[in-house]
Design an enzyme around this catalytic site. Sequence first.
Site, mmCIF file in Angstrom:
data_model
loop_
_atom_site.group_PDB
_atom_site.id
_atom_site.type_symbol
_atom_site.label_atom_id
_atom_site.label_comp_id
_atom_site.label_asym_id
_atom_site.label_seq_id
_atom_site.Cartn_x
_atom_site.Cartn_y
_atom_site.Cartn_z
ATOM 1 N N TYR A 199 -10.418 7.515 1.550
ATOM 2 C CA TYR A 199 -9.998 6.182 1.983
ATOM 3 C C TYR A 199 -8.537 5.947 1.584
ATOM 4 O O TYR A 199 -8.130 6.287 0.481
ATOM 5 C CB TYR A 199 -10.861 5.066 1.361
ATOM 6 C CG TYR A 199 -10.201 3.724 1.559
ATOM 7 C CD1 TYR A 199 -10.236 3.098 2.808
ATOM 8 C CD2 TYR A 199 -9.427 3.146 0.551
ATOM 9 C CE1 TYR A 199 -9.547 1.915 3.033
ATOM 10 C CE2 TYR A 199 -8.739 1.961 0.764
ATOM 11 C CZ TYR A 199 -8.801 1.360 2.006
ATOM 12 O OH TYR A 199 -8.103 0.205 2.239
ATOM 13 N N GLU B 146 -2.908 -9.255 -1.397
ATOM 14 C CA GLU B 146 -2.688 -7.995 -0.679
ATOM 15 C C GLU B 146 -1.742 -8.256 0.491
ATOM 16 O O GLU B 146 -1.919 -9.230 1.231
ATOM 17 C CB GLU B 146 -4.039 -7.475 -0.171
ATOM 18 C CG GLU B 146 -3.953 -6.158 0.554
ATOM 19 C CD GLU B 146 -5.339 -5.620 0.928
ATOM 20 O OE1 GLU B 146 -6.309 -6.402 0.895
ATOM 21 O OE2 GLU B 146 -5.440 -4.424 1.237
ATOM 22 N N ASP C 195 -6.958 -6.222 9.317
ATOM 23 C CA ASP C 195 -8.016 -6.856 10.103
ATOM 24 C C ASP C 195 -8.328 -8.269 9.600
ATOM 25 O O ASP C 195 -9.492 -8.672 9.462
ATOM 26 C CB ASP C 195 -9.277 -5.982 10.188
ATOM 27 C CG ASP C 195 -9.755 -5.422 8.866
ATOM 28 O OD1 ASP C 195 -8.919 -4.962 8.072
ATOM 29 O OD2 ASP C 195 -10.979 -5.431 8.629
ATOM 30 N N ARG D 296 -12.013 -11.035 -4.861
ATOM 31 C CA ARG D 296 -11.162 -10.759 -3.699
ATOM 32 C C ARG D 296 -11.983 -10.730 -2.399
ATOM 33 O O ARG D 296 -12.029 -9.734 -1.660
ATOM 34 C CB ARG D 296 -10.342 -9.481 -3.852
ATOM 35 C CG ARG D 296 -11.091 -8.247 -4.237
ATOM 36 C CD ARG D 296 -10.163 -7.035 -4.325
ATOM 37 N NE ARG D 296 -9.834 -6.445 -3.065
ATOM 38 C CZ ARG D 296 -8.690 -6.636 -2.400
ATOM 39 N NH1 ARG D 296 -7.757 -7.426 -2.846
ATOM 40 N NH2 ARG D 296 -8.477 -6.022 -1.259
ATOM 41 N N GLU E 259 -14.522 -7.927 -1.395
ATOM 42 C CA GLU E 259 -14.213 -7.965 0.033
ATOM 43 C C GLU E 259 -15.449 -7.784 0.905
ATOM 44 O O GLU E 259 -15.462 -8.214 2.055
ATOM 45 C CB GLU E 259 -13.131 -6.930 0.398
ATOM 46 C CG GLU E 259 -13.595 -5.492 0.357
ATOM 47 C CD GLU E 259 -12.500 -4.504 0.708
ATOM 48 O OE1 GLU E 259 -11.447 -4.544 0.056
ATOM 49 O OE2 GLU E 259 -12.697 -3.695 1.634
ATOM 50 N N HIS F 132 0.830 -1.206 0.000
ATOM 51 C CA HIS F 132 0.000 0.000 0.000
ATOM 52 C C HIS F 132 0.862 1.253 0.000
ATOM 53 O O HIS F 132 1.446 1.601 1.026
ATOM 54 C CB HIS F 132 -0.860 0.057 1.258
ATOM 55 C CG HIS F 132 -1.861 -1.052 1.370
ATOM 56 N ND1 HIS F 132 -2.617 -1.268 2.491
ATOM 57 C CD2 HIS F 132 -2.245 -2.002 0.484
ATOM 58 C CE1 HIS F 132 -3.421 -2.296 2.301
ATOM 59 N NE2 HIS F 132 -3.207 -2.763 1.088
ATOM 60 N N HIS G 267 -12.908 1.794 -3.057
ATOM 61 C CA HIS G 267 -13.603 1.577 -1.778
ATOM 62 C C HIS G 267 -15.066 1.995 -1.875
ATOM 63 O O HIS G 267 -15.608 2.617 -0.974
ATOM 64 C CB HIS G 267 -12.886 2.328 -0.655
ATOM 65 C CG HIS G 267 -12.807 1.549 0.625
ATOM 66 N ND1 HIS G 267 -13.610 1.801 1.696
ATOM 67 C CD2 HIS G 267 -12.021 0.529 0.994
ATOM 68 C CE1 HIS G 267 -13.312 0.975 2.674
ATOM 69 N NE2 HIS G 267 -12.350 0.178 2.277
ATOM 70 N N GLU H 150 -10.075 -1.605 -7.813
ATOM 71 C CA GLU H 150 -10.815 -2.413 -6.830
ATOM 72 C C GLU H 150 -12.078 -1.711 -6.352
ATOM 73 O O GLU H 150 -12.063 -0.491 -6.135
ATOM 74 C CB GLU H 150 -9.860 -2.656 -5.657
ATOM 75 C CG GLU H 150 -10.501 -3.319 -4.473
ATOM 76 C CD GLU H 150 -9.537 -3.372 -3.299
ATOM 77 O OE1 GLU H 150 -8.312 -3.230 -3.504
ATOM 78 O OE2 GLU H 150 -10.019 -3.540 -2.177
ATOM 79 N N HIS I 280 -8.735 -10.775 0.046
ATOM 80 C CA HIS I 280 -8.600 -9.546 0.844
ATOM 81 C C HIS I 280 -7.652 -9.764 2.025
ATOM 82 O O HIS I 280 -7.952 -10.584 2.896
ATOM 83 C CB HIS I 280 -10.004 -9.180 1.359
ATOM 84 C CG HIS I 280 -10.098 -7.882 2.050
ATOM 85 N ND1 HIS I 280 -10.780 -7.720 3.233
ATOM 86 C CD2 HIS I 280 -9.612 -6.670 1.727
ATOM 87 C CE1 HIS I 280 -10.719 -6.456 3.597
ATOM 88 N NE2 HIS I 280 -10.020 -5.798 2.705
#
Length: 446
Positions: free
Chosen positions: A200, A377, A354, A321, A300, A164, A250, A274, A350
């Site tokens: 985001y 990812e 988290d 994903r 996701e 990222h 997002h 995405e 994904h």
Amino acid sequence: MAINRRDLLKMAAATTACGMTAPRMRAEAQVEKATRGMAAPKIKDISVIECEPAGSRLTVVKITTDQDGLYGYGCGTFTQRADLVKPAVERYLKPLLMGKTTDRIEDIWWTCYDSSYWKNGPVLNNAISGIDEALWDIKGRQAGMPVYQLLGGKVREAVDTYAHADGAEDADVVASAKRYFGDGFRNVRVQIGVPGMAGYGSRSGGQTNYKALHDKPFFEPAVYMRRALKMLETCRVELGDEVNLLHDVHERLSPNQAVEFCKEAERFHMFFVEDPLSPEDIAYFRQIRDNCTTPIAMGELFNSPHEWRPLIEGRLIDYIRCHLSQMGGLTPAHKVAILAENFGVKTAWHGPGDVSPVGHMAQITLDIVSSNFGIQEYTSFNERTKQIFHGCPEMRDGYFWVNEAPGWGIEIDEKEAAKAPFTPSKNGLNGGWGEIRRLDGTVIKQ
Ligand code: GCO
Ligand code: MG
């Protein structure tokens, strides 16, 4: 037909039925040795381990069997509603499963799935995932093999990932991406902040002339869209043609803007864009397809086969994903990987912060066995996480490496986990997200 231990002992008795006691005893001893540990383990306890070593509330289910030292872990992390997964496991799945043998993973998955009658919700799917992945861990430990061997073995050496990169301005994003190239990554997701707004994927600097009609964080989709497209252009120019660029919308755009965004992004030759649309708007994927060739990743936020099936069957996306635990664990994800393979769709599970290290290992396991793997990812694991989860996936030169130890190859230090409990909620939301609104006060999807 499966032969069990009792059958083998009977066969040994039959072959020595002539009454020669010594050979018979020898044959029985051999069977005894060959089948030691073959009796199916039974579920003796199911417990839930909760911790927050790196800012996200992680939930892991532990299944303990009646066989000495045989147990397994599964990820059930749903950080925005973390407090609800534990009771779903302890009050609903545990009573259903106590005493059952651990060797029927598929059967247990369906038993759990059907027992709520209403299904495919995020809390319940996470609870099932915890159970499901723990059973795979147990099976691997029994076999003395990593789970990837139980799924057919490797089709590649290691798992290519994307990192990222982000920043408040174009130059910051470029600098951030270059740092990842220095570390060996070939693929970067690039995100830019929008001045004054709650965008985001990146902090936002700078000033805005906008004033919201409320005191909550605000966001205007059209402003973000123009800024993100400009940033992508800068990245392609500054970072060159070797790099693979990814971007996560997002679900922050309206359906029509999403079509425009993907069409405009075509000239930057993206690896993928995405979540240009939200799950509620999946019917618009047809319009994106009809207008451009930008590769699309989605999934996701999916919890249900009713969401992923039409997109895969319609060849409307390029990468599926999903978040493994939101689907119900390794068992359904493995089926979706195979379904996607049949339609030319690749996987890009994904993998944010988290997801617990157990969940990361589950998806890296799928990555390493799936011929239609696309990309993974990447999330780094901080020291605190590694003190709790021994055997976190290893990263080298931009690749994740799967563990070679039996099961997931992860051991959890429960005493360390107890020292990193969920942080008390300052805003009273217990990990849930607050609101983001447009300037006029309309709630937007986050
Ligand atoms: C991603 C995701 C995450 C989610 C997060 C929600 O692609 O990595 O969009 O960053 O926002 O997992 O808890
Ligand atoms: Mg995302």
